[in-house]
Motif scaffolding. Structure first.
Motif, short mmCIF file in Angstrom:
data_model
loop_
_atom_site.label_atom_id
_atom_site.label_comp_id
_atom_site.label_asym_id
_atom_site.label_seq_id
_atom_site.Cartn_x
_atom_site.Cartn_y
_atom_site.Cartn_z
N MET A 1 -79.70 -39.60 -8.00
CA MET A 1 -80.57 -38.68 -7.29
C MET A 1 -81.78 -39.42 -6.72
O MET A 1 -82.17 -39.21 -5.57
CB MET A 1 -81.02 -37.58 -8.25
N SER A 2 -82.36 -40.30 -7.51
CA SER A 2 -83.50 -41.09 -7.02
C SER A 2 -83.10 -41.93 -5.82
O SER A 2 -83.84 -42.08 -4.85
CB SER A 2 -84.04 -42.01 -8.12
N VAL B 1 -89.61 -50.85 -1.12
CA VAL B 1 -89.33 -50.72 -2.54
C VAL B 1 -89.90 -49.42 -3.07
O VAL B 1 -90.97 -49.01 -2.65
CB VAL B 1 -90.00 -51.87 -3.33
N GLU B 2 -89.19 -48.82 -3.97
CA GLU B 2 -89.76 -47.68 -4.68
C GLU B 2 -89.49 -47.83 -6.17
O GLU B 2 -88.39 -48.17 -6.56
CB GLU B 2 -89.13 -46.38 -4.17
N ARG B 3 -90.53 -47.62 -6.96
CA ARG B 3 -90.40 -47.74 -8.41
C ARG B 3 -90.21 -46.39 -9.06
O ARG B 3 -90.83 -45.42 -8.65
CB ARG B 3 -91.68 -48.35 -9.00
N ASN B 4 -89.38 -46.34 -10.06
CA ASN B 4 -89.15 -45.11 -10.81
C ASN B 4 -89.06 -45.45 -12.28
O ASN B 4 -88.78 -46.59 -12.63
CB ASN B 4 -87.80 -44.50 -10.41
N ASN C 1 -87.62 -48.99 -16.52
CA ASN C 1 -88.01 -48.82 -15.12
C ASN C 1 -86.88 -49.26 -14.22
O ASN C 1 -86.07 -50.11 -14.59
CB ASN C 1 -89.23 -49.67 -14.80
N PHE C 2 -86.83 -48.68 -13.06
CA PHE C 2 -85.91 -49.23 -12.06
C PHE C 2 -86.54 -49.13 -10.68
O PHE C 2 -87.48 -48.37 -10.45
CB PHE C 2 -84.54 -48.54 -12.11
N ARG C 3 -86.04 -49.97 -9.81
CA ARG C 3 -86.55 -49.98 -8.44
C ARG C 3 -85.38 -49.76 -7.50
O ARG C 3 -84.26 -50.22 -7.77
CB ARG C 3 -87.19 -51.34 -8.10
N VAL C 4 -85.64 -49.06 -6.42
CA VAL C 4 -84.63 -49.01 -5.36
C VAL C 4 -85.23 -49.74 -4.17
O VAL C 4 -86.42 -49.63 -3.88
CB VAL C 4 -84.21 -47.57 -5.01
#
Ligand SMILES: *[C@@H]1O[C@H](CO)[C@@H](O)[C@H](O)[C@H]1NC(C)=O
Ligand SMILES: *[C@@H]1O[C@H](CO)[C@@H](O)[C@H](O)[C@H]1NC(C)=O
Ligand SMILES: *[C@@H]1O[C@H](CO)[C@@H](O)[C@H](O)[C@H]1NC(C)=O
Length: 513
Positions: free
Chosen positions: A149-150, A126-129, A106-109
């Motif tokens: 891209m995310s 925050v956004e989780r991907n 997982n990663f977060r921006v």
């Protein structure tokens, strides 16, 4: 049993006698079993001993190993990695900063808006991907293109949403990267190896920031620059220091464990021949690798280590972190079940490594029902041990207590070891209280300066008894006179907010004028 003929009497008496003998036999056996079980726990307790004298030996060993690790590469099990972080955020940072927190799959921006002049964080989003499975074993280009891209989508959405004048010509990004990296400067480093199920072969030995930067340019995000590439522990220190400038060290104690601290410039220059203009530098200790003959290791630790994929490595981590505590307890229970009958016939689940996670162990340890119902339920559901007497349940609680008590006190000794290395433990000698760091020099006098250690991680925040044992042990080691000057502070989201704060403190145009 009323209707018994006379002729039977003698026979019945004989039967009764045998039954009685069996009962007595069982009682003797069960007493012997019980005695054996108690013996195993007593032995464990003795082997896990952490008297304050023992802890002080660990403190000294930690400080000595830190010296040795700094002095030369391979000079100690402690790697003592230079992070090149020489400006910790102090609240003066201003502007909008981004972070990319890669946690594994997982990663977060993250986007933070810093207000400067101690007004703190005005906003953060925050956004989780998650990283698609197939990218974990593809090429570095595909992997970083996906992440870039995310990032780009997040930046666009945020900037649209917030209708802030988009006069940003340059965006600063802090990246938390959870794989072993050899740092080249604060903003870049080389990937040493993959872990956590990743294996992107063409990335080993390459610069992480450069690869990401190339993908960002491709995805039309050329205005964004990687300003900091950091370990999560360093992020924790950054958050701690942002909130409180007396913060000099950070410890993560959750599933894994690590620590970092602010080392004085002269100590680093002396040992590494580095040219440094500033006040100090953060050193990533990788303290899970700490080893000392003073660590109270037991046969269970030695077996756990030997059966692990990395024998002789991370010896400290294997005694203190959430990844392992539950399994040490399982090993003790397994031995008791093999050497006594108090848990009934052996359950195969008890032989399964890591079947007892530390959260379950904590639940048993802190079970406050009078009949230890939760202990019984976990023994039954998880370990396949049914119908355990209350006395035996208490023994289980006792085992959990011994293992957690030892872990918490060793972490405490590790922390005081760091403070000793930088002259903040109240012992005379090393540099007294004049350890002035990066941005955060605190007032000091006679070796007594307010000293804060940032702590993050579920073991400390979620496991009450662990936290209490740790706090008590720090106070005990430091003694009444000095312990009031040392404060352990829970810190959150070092890997996210912390990375953004480090991008800010290392950006050329962030501070208040
Ligand atoms: C905070 O850090 C900045 C940048 O390093 C520095 O210019 C400023 O003086 C520091 N502020 C305080 C209050 O220490
Ligand atoms: C930094 O942190 C991660 C945990 O997120 C760890 O696995 C990694 O090996 C650490 N060390 C370095 C030198 O990157
Ligand atoms: C810690 O506790 C919080 C709140 O009770 C919970 O949401 C979280 O999942 C727990 N974390 C771990 C790692 O156990």
């Amino acid at each position: 049993m009323g209707k018994v003929g006379f002729g039977m009497t003698a026979g019945i008496a004989a039967v009764t006698c045998t039954v009685a003998a069996a009962v007595v036999g069982r009682r003797i056996r069960s007493r012997r079993d019980w005695r054996r079980a108690v013996e195993v726990v007593r032995e464990l307790e003795a082997a896990c001993g952490t008297s304050v004298n023992r802890l002080r030996q660990v403190v000294d060993a930690m400080a000595v190993e830190m010296h040795a690790g700094l002095a030369s590469e391979g000079g100690s099990k402690l790697k003592m990695l230079l992070t090149f972080v020489d400006k910790l955020p102090n609240g003066s940072e201003k502007g909008i900063f981004y972070a990319l927190d890669i946690g594994g799959t997982n990663f977060r921006v993250i986007r933070v808006h810093l207000g400067g002049r101690r007004s703190g964080i005005l906003r953060h989003n925050v956004e989780r991907n998650s990283i698609p499975q197939h990218l974990m074993t593809s090429t570095s280009e595909e992997l970083f293109d996906f992440i870039a891209m995310s990032l780009k989508q997040f930046v666009d959405r945020e900037e649209e949403k917030t209708s802030e004048p988009s006069l940003v010509s340059r965006r600063e990004l802090g990246v938390t990267f959870p794989f072993p990296v050899k740092q080249r400067c604060v903003s870049s480093g080389i990937l040493m190896k993959w872990t956590k199920g990743f294996s992107v072969a063409d990335m080993i030995g390459k610069d992480v920031s450069e690869s990401l930067q190339q993908s960002m340019i491709k995805k039309d995000l050329g205005s964004m620059r990687v300003a900091a590439l950091v370990n999560d522990t360093v992020g924790t220190l950054a958050v701690g220091h942002y909130n409180d400038e007396d913060t000099v060290a950070a410890v993560i104690i959750g599933t894994g464990t690590n620590a970092c601290y602010l080392e004085r410039a002269d100590a680093i220059i002396k040992s590494q021949g580095l040219l440094m203009a500033s006040g100090g530098m953060v050193v990533n200790m990788e303290w899970g690798d700490f080893w000392s003959s003073h660590l109270p290791r037991t046969r269970y630790d030695i077996d756990l280590d030997a059966e692990s994929p990395s024998p002789n490595d991370q010896v400290f981590e294997k005694m203190i972190s959430g990844m392992y505590l539950g399994d040490i307890v399982r090993r003790v229970v397994l031995r008791i079940s093999q050497e006594s009958g108090i848990f009934g016939s052996a359950s195969s689940r008890l032989s399964t490594p890591f079947i007892l996670g530390t959260p379950l162990m904590a639940t048993m340890h802190q079970d406050d029902t009078p009949d230890l119902r939760e202990v019984a339920a976990i023994l039954n559901d998880v370990l396949g041990i049914a119908d355990v007497s209350l006395k035996a349940r208490k023994l289980i609680v006792n085992i959990c207590d011994i293992i957690t008590h030892r872990a918490a006190r060793l972490v405490a000794a590790g922390i005081v070891g760091i403070l000793k290395k930088i002259g903040r433990d109240g012992s005379s000698g090393v540099a007294g209280g004049r350890a002035k760091g990066g941005g955060g020099a605190s007032s000091s006098g006679g070796g007594k300066s307010r000293t804060v250690v940032a702590i993050e991680g579920s073991l400390y925040t979620n496991y009450t008894l662990f936290r209490e044992y740790l706090n008590d042990a720090v106070a005990e080691i430091l003694g009444k006179e000095f312990s009031p000057f040392v404060i352990l502070k829970v810190t959150e989201d070092g890997s996210g907010i912390g990375a953004a704060l480090l991008a800010a403190s290392h950006s050329p145009n962030s501070a208040d004028m």
